[in-house]
Scaffold this motif. Structure first.
Motif, short mmCIF file in Angstrom:
data_model
loop_
_atom_site.label_atom_id
_atom_site.label_comp_id
_atom_site.label_asym_id
_atom_site.label_seq_id
_atom_site.Cartn_x
_atom_site.Cartn_y
_atom_site.Cartn_z
N UNK A 2 43.24 30.81 32.01
CA UNK A 2 42.09 30.65 31.09
C UNK A 2 41.62 29.62 31.85
N UNK A 3 41.13 29.78 33.17
CA UNK A 3 40.27 28.63 34.39
C UNK A 3 39.70 29.46 34.49
N UNK A 4 38.04 28.61 34.30
CA UNK A 4 37.01 29.78 33.72
C UNK A 4 36.64 29.78 36.12
N UNK A 5 37.08 28.60 36.42
CA UNK A 5 36.69 28.63 37.65
C UNK A 5 37.76 30.31 38.78
N UNK A 6 38.73 29.72 38.47
CA UNK A 6 39.36 31.42 38.81
C UNK A 6 39.02 32.00 38.02
N UNK A 7 38.36 32.91 36.98
CA UNK A 7 38.32 33.58 36.03
C UNK A 7 36.50 34.61 37.33
N UNK A 8 35.52 32.88 37.85
CA UNK A 8 34.57 33.86 38.39
C UNK A 8 35.35 34.42 40.04
N UNK A 9 35.79 33.19 40.39
CA UNK A 9 36.64 33.43 41.89
C UNK A 9 37.12 35.04 42.01
N UNK A 10 37.67 35.00 40.54
CA UNK A 10 38.89 36.32 41.18
C UNK A 10 37.52 37.57 40.66
N UNK A 11 36.24 37.06 39.20
CA UNK A 11 36.00 38.44 40.27
C UNK A 11 35.20 38.20 41.20
N UNK A 12 34.41 37.63 41.94
CA UNK A 12 33.58 37.53 43.02
C UNK A 12 34.55 38.25 44.06
N UNK A 13 35.82 37.97 44.54
CA UNK A 13 36.96 38.50 45.26
C UNK A 13 36.84 39.88 44.79
N UNK A 14 36.98 40.00 43.87
CA UNK A 14 37.21 41.75 43.21
C UNK A 14 37.03 42.50 44.63
N UNK A 15 35.75 43.18 44.71
CA UNK A 15 34.93 43.77 45.64
C UNK A 15 35.49 43.87 47.05
N UNK A 16 35.53 42.81 47.75
CA UNK A 16 35.78 42.39 48.89
C UNK A 16 37.44 42.58 49.22
N UNK A 17 38.21 42.57 48.07
CA UNK A 17 39.43 43.06 47.95
C UNK A 17 39.85 44.72 47.89
N UNK A 18 39.13 44.96 47.54
CA UNK A 18 38.73 46.51 46.92
C UNK A 18 38.68 47.15 48.50
N UNK A 19 37.56 46.55 48.98
CA UNK A 19 37.36 47.22 50.08
C UNK A 19 38.00 47.41 52.02
N UNK A 20 38.84 45.86 51.16
CA UNK A 20 40.27 45.85 52.20
C UNK A 20 41.52 46.74 51.99
N UNK A 21 41.02 47.22 50.66
CA UNK A 21 42.49 48.16 50.34
C UNK A 21 41.95 49.85 50.94
N UNK A 22 40.49 50.17 50.76
CA UNK A 22 40.46 51.67 51.43
C UNK A 22 40.15 51.44 53.03
N UNK A 23 40.40 50.16 53.23
CA UNK A 23 39.94 50.08 54.89
C UNK A 23 41.76 50.43 55.35
N UNK A 24 43.08 50.09 54.46
CA UNK A 24 43.76 50.24 54.60
C UNK A 24 44.82 51.14 54.39
N UNK A 25 44.19 52.24 53.31
CA UNK A 25 44.78 53.44 52.85
C UNK A 25 44.14 54.83 53.69
#
Length: 68
Positions: A2-25
């Protein structure tokens, strides 16, 4: 969340986390193919497209032996 700051931060970090996951696999078989020229890719793409509409443009010589 419900926290809008946490939601925006989650959307901003999602491509970075997916990129790290692709490098790890490990890479799949499709990514291990040897590099081809653009002309070969274009020819293969055209052949696949024509095959979907029922046109046979296979130019391989089936009597040449093993293909690979």
């Amino acid at each position: 969340m419900s926290n809008p700051i946490a939601r925006a931060l989650g959307w901003a970090l999602m491509p970075v986390l997916l990129g790290l996951l692709m490098l790890a696999l490990p890479p799949t078989g499709r990514h291990r193919t040897h590099p081809t020229t653009r002309a070969a890719q274009r020819r293969r793409r055209r052949t696949l497209w024509l095959a979907t509409v029922g046109v046979d443009v296979d130019r391989r010589n089936i009597h040449a032996g093993t293909a690979r």
